[in-house]
Structure formats: structure tokens, C-alpha cells
Design a protein around this motif. Structure first.
Motif, PDB file in Angstrom:
ATOM      1  N   THR A 172      -4.927   4.077  -5.081  1.00  0.00           N
ATOM      2  CA  THR A 172      -4.262   3.739  -3.807  1.00  0.00           C
ATOM      3  C   THR A 172      -2.701   4.797  -4.184  1.00  0.00           C
ATOM      4  O   THR A 172      -2.314   5.427  -3.294  1.00  0.00           O
ATOM      5  CB  THR A 172      -4.039   2.495  -3.543  1.00  0.00           C
TER       6      THR A 172
ATOM      7  N   GLY B 181       1.119   3.346   2.989  1.00  0.00           N
ATOM      8  CA  GLY B 181      -0.005   2.468   2.948  1.00  0.00           C
ATOM      9  C   GLY B 181      -0.664   1.646   4.082  1.00  0.00           C
ATOM     10  O   GLY B 181      -1.657   1.481   4.684  1.00  0.00           O
ATOM     11  N   ALA B 182       0.416   0.924   4.324  1.00  0.00           N
ATOM     12  CA  ALA B 182       0.495   0.034   5.792  1.00  0.00           C
ATOM     13  C   ALA B 182       0.159   0.664   7.066  1.00  0.00           C
ATOM     14  O   ALA B 182      -0.800   0.179   7.838  1.00  0.00           O
ATOM     15  CB  ALA B 182       1.638  -0.868   5.688  1.00  0.00           C
ATOM     16  N   GLN B 185      -3.383   1.622   6.700  1.00  0.00           N
ATOM     17  CA  GLN B 185      -4.261   0.586   6.948  1.00  0.00           C
ATOM     18  C   GLN B 185      -4.399   0.284   8.585  1.00  0.00           C
ATOM     19  O   GLN B 185      -5.626  -0.295   9.260  1.00  0.00           O
ATOM     20  CB  GLN B 185      -3.871  -0.497   6.375  1.00  0.00           C
ATOM     21  N   THR B 201       1.011  -5.450   0.747  1.00  0.00           N
ATOM     22  CA  THR B 201       1.332  -3.920   0.270  1.00  0.00           C
ATOM     23  C   THR B 201       2.629  -3.469   0.005  1.00  0.00           C
ATOM     24  O   THR B 201       2.770  -2.902  -0.832  1.00  0.00           O
ATOM     25  CB  THR B 201       0.700  -3.119   1.635  1.00  0.00           C
TER      26      THR B 201
END
Lengths: 216, 216
Positions: A172, B181-182, B185, B201
Motif C-alpha cells: 500500500t 489511501g482514505a 478507499q 488508515t
DNA sequence: GTCTATAAAGTGATAGAC
DNA sequence: GTCTATCACTTTATAGAC
């Protein structure tokens, strides 16, 4: 009423041909125009078939989109897996190899106007996509690639090329540091990104990644 | 844009009130539906004005969208600057303060259905937005916030709370590790993200950031 | 607040290949 | 004969004008 198509076997025996042509055209047009702007007429025209043929094969516009989206995710995942295998299977220079992989991956995903530019459209339409289809797309696409990358990183760690505790988290982080910035800059391929800018972004990203997960 | 206040709402003088109502409604509907799906009728209805009023104020749908997009970017930038100032001006516990800031920022930007959910729509429409407007939006929004964050990080470094050579790069890394990343998502807010997932996260992202830019 | 023009999704009847 | 693509048509929604 002549189709005036010299090359096509006017015989419509095998449908996979037409179906593939439609899927290909749909991924191109959906990727370029987005879902609502892409007209079924435009897709039919791009595919060289009539609109009715599309409806016969796929039912309606939404089903066409969802089918194409899932097929495409799988294909792109395989392409990325091939890139990872090519660049990361045998390491010569870790930083250089990671950089080359990240550059090629970014180009594959962000190549504007190509057949795999659907990612942008999917993200744009996420709110209108049935959750189960969205989950299936994630599984066949981004999550599969992340998993594959995690496996590669695990192997590299076992060869003492880097140190990591959580391969998934490391994968990630790699993607965030070497891909997400470029994706953001180029709006997932909608706006072209120069090779120089891409290389700079990826290079600094890989360097940061290697500071996070250094050789033991 | 601040003018003398018209006390009466139904006065025949200038009416920034209606204009603001339209802008507010437009940002809500555009953010929720996207550009093409959002009908001018729906925006008029949401704003409680007639469609004609919208055309009088903004010309056409595209101009309305572009105006609202730019105004919104500025407002969100100010909100984020306020969050940064609140959490990062006086540090108590660096990791905790950075985490709290990152969580609040992510919530502000990704809050689905709120008035600042336009970012998703802008990114979705990036290919159809005039390049100069897109550049203006970037400057008023993401780049301004990144610059502000870089200033905060510079100050923290001067207080020996962390080590950094390139503040802009550090701010970029912070955003990548704690926000991108959030955003990914949740598809930039289209799909809700749980508080727990967001916190996880962000927490791991801040930890990675602090490993990259540790206290001297 | 009503009206018009347009564009696009979806359908039914017809022609043609095997 | 059956199956499939094609064209012409209908319906609906929406941007923008009066």
C-alpha cells in the motif's frame, strides 16, 4: 442499407467477434467520455455495429458498462502482474528496478485514451455502481494488483533486499508513494502527465519507500 | 465580493442572497450527482429559485459549475487551514496532533453529501474542464492546502520536532500517506468510509510519515 | 412559469445469412 | 426456417428561450 464493410465477414455466425468489438469500443468510449456522456450510438459507431446489436448482446447501457468494467479490470491486472514479474523477478539494482516497475505501471494505468482508461470512469461513477459490482471490480483490479505486489515484496524481503513486517501495508505504501501522486496529478489519466514529471514523482517515491523499508 | 448589506430579501436591489443560495444548491447537487446528471431544474428546486434566475446570474450550466467549483475550493482551503492551525499550532504530542489533523481533514474533504463534496465531481470531469480553470482550481484548493501544510511542517522542523529537507515534498508525502489511501478507499467520498477504517488508515500513515521525517 | 428543440435510451418490424 | 443484425420509430428528459 449496405454496411459497406469489406473486411468484416458479414456472416454473423460467431457472436464473440462482434461482442469483443463492442466491448473494446465500449471501454474506449466509456473511458474517454465517462458513463453519462458516452452514448450507445457512439459506442455502436466505434464498434462498427448497430445499436440494436449492442442491446441484443448486453441488455442495456448499464449492463454493458458493468460487463466491460469487470473484464477490463482483469486484463489490466494481468498486464501489471506481467510488469511486476519482468522488473521484480530478478533484481539487479533494487532502486532502479522498483522505479522501472513503478513507471511502467503508472503508464499502463494512466495512459490517457487507451483501452485501460476505464479506471477514471469507474471512480467517477462509484456512487452509482452497485456495491457488489464495485467490490468485484476492486477485487479483480486494484486489490489483486496490490496482493501481487505484496507477494513480490515478501520475496524481496526473504532475499534480504528490504525489511518489512506487513507486506500488505508495504505494498500500500509503495503504491501511495509511487503511484497515487501521479494519478492525482494527471486526474487518473484525464490530463496527460509528462514523462519527466512522472519520472520525478516515481523516483522520489521509491526513495521514500526505501527509507521506510530499508535493507536490513 | 462583499457589498453593502441589503436588509430586505425581496428588495429590488442587488441580491447576493439568491446568488449564494444558488451557489450553495449547485455545489450540493453537483457534488451529489455529478455534472451531467445534475439538472438545472434540480438545482433551482434545491435553491428555491426559478431556473430563469440561475441563467440570469450565471449564464449557463457550465459557467455555473465552473464558478461554484472555484468558490468552493477557496472555502475548503480555508477550512483546512483552520484545522491545521487548530491542531498544529501548538504541539502537545506530535503523533497525536498530526493524526487528529489528518482525520479531521479527511473528514472535511470526504464527508459524503456535504457541501464540499465537489472535489469528486471536479476530478471526474477533469477532462472536460478548461485547463486554465482546472489550474485555478488546483491553485485555490489542493496546492494552497499543500503549501499551508508545508509551512506548518517547516515550523515544526524549526522546533526540532521533525527533520526535513524539502517541506513541499514532506507535505506531499504526508498527504499521500494519511489522505490519499482514505480518498481512494472511499472513492473521494462517494462511498462512506467508517470512522474506524479512517482512523486506522490515518494512524498507520502518520506513523510511516514520522519514520520518514523523524525527530533529529 | 410555460414552451421548444434536441439528444439519447430503448423497441419493434424487416431483411438477410446459414 | 431460424437466428441475428439493421433501420426507423417512440418516449423521455433536459438545456435554454420567451
Amino acid at each position: 442499407m449496405s454496411t459497406a464493410n469489406p473486411a468484416t465477414t458479414t456472416g454473423s455466425r460467431r457472436m464473440p467477434e462482434k461482442r469483443r468489438a463492442i466491448a473494446r469500443a465500449a471501454s474506449t468510449v466509456f473511458g474517454r467520455e465517462g458513463y453519462t456522456r458516452a452514448s450507445v450510438d457512439a459506442i455502436a459507431s466505434e464498434a462498427g455495429v448497430s445499436k440494436r446489436t449492442i442491446y441484443n448482446h448486453f441488455g442495456d447501457k448499464e449492463k454493458l458498462f458493468l460487463s466491460v468494467v469487470l473484464e477490463n479490470a482483469g486484463e489490466l491486472t494481468e498486464i501489471i502482474a506481467g510488469l511486476a514479474d519482468r522488473h521484480l523477478h530478478k533484481i539487479v539494482d533494487l532502486e532502479a528496478d522498483l522505479t522501472a516497475f513503478a513507471v511502467d505501471r503508472a503508464k499502463a494505468v494512466l495512459a490517457a485514451g487507451e483501452h485501460y482508461a476505464l479506471g477514471r470512469t469507474i471512480r467517477a461513477e462509484a456512487g452509482n455502481i452497485p456495491p457488489d459490482v464495485l467490490a468485484a471490480w476492486l477485487a479483480a483490479g486494484p486489490l489483486a494488483s496490490q496482493r501481487d505486489l505484496a507477494d513480490h515484496l515478501t520475496r524481496l524481503a526473504s532475499q534480504d533486499l528490504l525489511t518489512l513486517d506487513d507486506p500488505d501495508l508495504a505494498a500500500t505504501h509503495f503504491t501511495l508513494l509511487t503511484f497515487s501522486g501521479a494519478a492525482d496529478q494527471s486526474f487518473y489519466g484525464a490530463v496527460p502527465i509528462s514523462d519527466a514529471a512522472l519520472h520525478t514523482t516515481v523516483t522520489t517515491g521509491v526513495q521514500a519507500f526505501l527509507r521506510l523499508y530499508p535493507r536490513p
